[in-house]
Design an enzyme around this catalytic site. Structure first.
Site, mmCIF file in Angstrom:
data_model
loop_
_atom_site.group_PDB
_atom_site.id
_atom_site.type_symbol
_atom_site.label_atom_id
_atom_site.label_comp_id
_atom_site.label_asym_id
_atom_site.label_seq_id
_atom_site.Cartn_x
_atom_site.Cartn_y
_atom_site.Cartn_z
ATOM 1 N N ASP A 8 15.588 44.454 127.378
ATOM 2 C CA ASP A 8 16.892 43.816 127.546
ATOM 3 C C ASP A 8 16.953 42.673 126.529
ATOM 4 O O ASP A 8 16.090 42.573 125.641
ATOM 5 C CB ASP A 8 17.106 43.348 128.999
ATOM 6 C CG ASP A 8 16.245 42.138 129.374
ATOM 7 O OD1 ASP A 8 15.365 41.754 128.575
ATOM 8 O OD2 ASP A 8 16.466 41.581 130.456
ATOM 9 N N HIS A 9 17.960 41.817 126.660
ATOM 10 C CA HIS A 9 18.094 40.714 125.700
ATOM 11 C C HIS A 9 16.896 39.771 125.742
ATOM 12 O O HIS A 9 16.495 39.232 124.718
ATOM 13 C CB HIS A 9 19.392 39.938 125.966
ATOM 14 C CG HIS A 9 19.508 39.449 127.381
ATOM 15 N ND1 HIS A 9 19.748 40.307 128.444
ATOM 16 C CD2 HIS A 9 19.387 38.210 127.923
ATOM 17 C CE1 HIS A 9 19.784 39.607 129.566
ATOM 18 N NE2 HIS A 9 19.561 38.336 129.281
ATOM 19 N N CYS A 66 11.221 42.811 129.198
ATOM 20 C CA CYS A 66 12.365 41.971 129.582
ATOM 21 C C CYS A 66 11.860 40.529 129.560
ATOM 22 O O CYS A 66 10.815 40.257 128.965
ATOM 23 C CB CYS A 66 12.955 42.387 130.936
ATOM 24 S SG CYS A 66 11.838 42.275 132.337
ATOM 25 N N THR A 68 10.613 38.452 131.920
ATOM 26 C CA THR A 68 9.318 38.296 132.597
ATOM 27 C C THR A 68 8.513 39.595 132.636
ATOM 28 O O THR A 68 7.306 39.560 132.905
ATOM 29 C CB THR A 68 9.541 37.888 134.067
ATOM 30 O OG1 THR A 68 10.347 38.915 134.694
ATOM 31 C CG2 THR A 68 10.231 36.537 134.171
ATOM 32 N N GLY A 69 9.179 40.704 132.489
ATOM 33 C CA GLY A 69 8.538 42.012 132.653
ATOM 34 C C GLY A 69 8.652 42.509 134.096
ATOM 35 O O GLY A 69 8.390 43.680 134.384
ATOM 36 N N ILE A 70 9.063 41.624 134.991
ATOM 37 C CA ILE A 70 9.075 41.987 136.422
ATOM 38 C C ILE A 70 10.166 43.024 136.726
ATOM 39 O O ILE A 70 9.901 44.060 137.344
ATOM 40 C CB ILE A 70 9.256 40.725 137.303
ATOM 41 C CG1 ILE A 70 8.046 39.806 137.144
ATOM 42 C CG2 ILE A 70 9.439 41.113 138.769
ATOM 43 C CD1 ILE A 70 8.215 38.426 137.767
ATOM 44 N N GLY A 71 11.385 42.750 136.318
ATOM 45 C CA GLY A 71 12.478 43.681 136.609
ATOM 46 C C GLY A 71 12.215 45.061 136.041
ATOM 47 O O GLY A 71 12.415 46.076 136.720
ATOM 48 N N MET A 72 11.746 45.116 134.809
ATOM 49 C CA MET A 72 11.467 46.405 134.161
ATOM 50 C C MET A 72 10.411 47.176 134.940
ATOM 51 O O MET A 72 10.530 48.397 135.139
ATOM 52 C CB MET A 72 10.982 46.192 132.723
ATOM 53 C CG MET A 72 12.046 45.706 131.753
ATOM 54 S SD MET A 72 13.338 46.936 131.496
ATOM 55 C CE MET A 72 14.078 46.323 129.974
ATOM 56 N N HIS A 99 -8.386 51.943 133.924
ATOM 57 C CA HIS A 99 -8.415 52.148 135.376
ATOM 58 C C HIS A 99 -7.142 52.786 135.926
ATOM 59 O O HIS A 99 -7.199 53.530 136.896
ATOM 60 C CB HIS A 99 -8.626 50.809 136.101
ATOM 61 C CG HIS A 99 -10.005 50.263 135.928
ATOM 62 N ND1 HIS A 99 -10.511 49.237 136.700
ATOM 63 C CD2 HIS A 99 -10.996 50.584 135.054
ATOM 64 C CE1 HIS A 99 -11.752 48.959 136.322
ATOM 65 N NE2 HIS A 99 -12.070 49.754 135.312
ATOM 66 N N HIS A 134 -11.551 56.642 139.267
ATOM 67 C CA HIS A 134 -10.133 56.259 139.191
ATOM 68 C C HIS A 134 -9.196 57.457 139.346
ATOM 69 O O HIS A 134 -8.044 57.295 139.711
ATOM 70 C CB HIS A 134 -9.859 55.534 137.873
ATOM 71 C CG HIS A 134 -10.708 54.307 137.708
ATOM 72 N ND1 HIS A 134 -10.597 53.214 138.524
ATOM 73 C CD2 HIS A 134 -11.716 54.040 136.834
ATOM 74 C CE1 HIS A 134 -11.489 52.309 138.166
ATOM 75 N NE2 HIS A 134 -12.184 52.788 137.150
#
Ligand code: RB5
Length: 144
Positions: A8-9, A66, A68-72, A99, A134
């Protein structure tokens, strides 16, 4: 290796840097899923595009960025077979492959520096999955 990259932006500047780096890597072809400017846009639009393409096997790996990377990562992990790993440093980028067999690397464009991000992309692309113990853990992810 065919990679699809999107942001995103909030991740646009870092996405452009990572895309250009991938153009210089041997055996790596990056497709840009947008966004294509710093104008504000909604991250789920790009996350759905990249995660769906990886889930369907159209691309071997994806990269999402994005602010924070959280939404993505929240959006991408709704897709079957997608293991989108939000990483912040070289250690987590390497372990996400060894892993977790990460098939989407997620980063926060407002969280990490450009130099670290470039090295993380290279690690994400060249580090093999360790398998072994794993394998069983991954097989349990989609079993409820
Ligand atoms: C955009 O302002 C920001 O919310 C987005 O880039 C991301 O951090 C969401 O998780």
């Amino acid at each position: 290796m065919n990679i699809i990259i999107g942001s995103d932006h909030g991740g646009f500047e870092l996405k452009e840097i990572c895309r250009k780096i991938m153009e210089t890597l041997k055996d790596c072809h990056a497709t840009d899923a947008g966004t294509f400017s710093e104008d504000s846009m909604d991250y789920p639009q790009v996350a759905h595009k990249v995660a769906e393409a990886v889930s369907k096997g159209e691309f071997e790996r994806g990269i999402l960025i994005c602010g924070t990377g959280i939404g993505m990562s929240v959006v991408a992990n709704r897709y079957s077979g997608v293991r989108a790993c939000l990483c912040h440093n070289l250690f987590t980028a390497r372990l996400s492959r060894e892993h977790n067999d990460a098939n989407i690397l997620v980063m926060g464009g407002r969280v990490i520096g450009k130099g670290i991000a470039i090295e993380m992309v290279e690690l994400f692309l060249r580090t093999p999955f360790e398998g072994g113990r794993h394998e069983l853990r991954l097989s349990q992810i989609e079993t409820f």
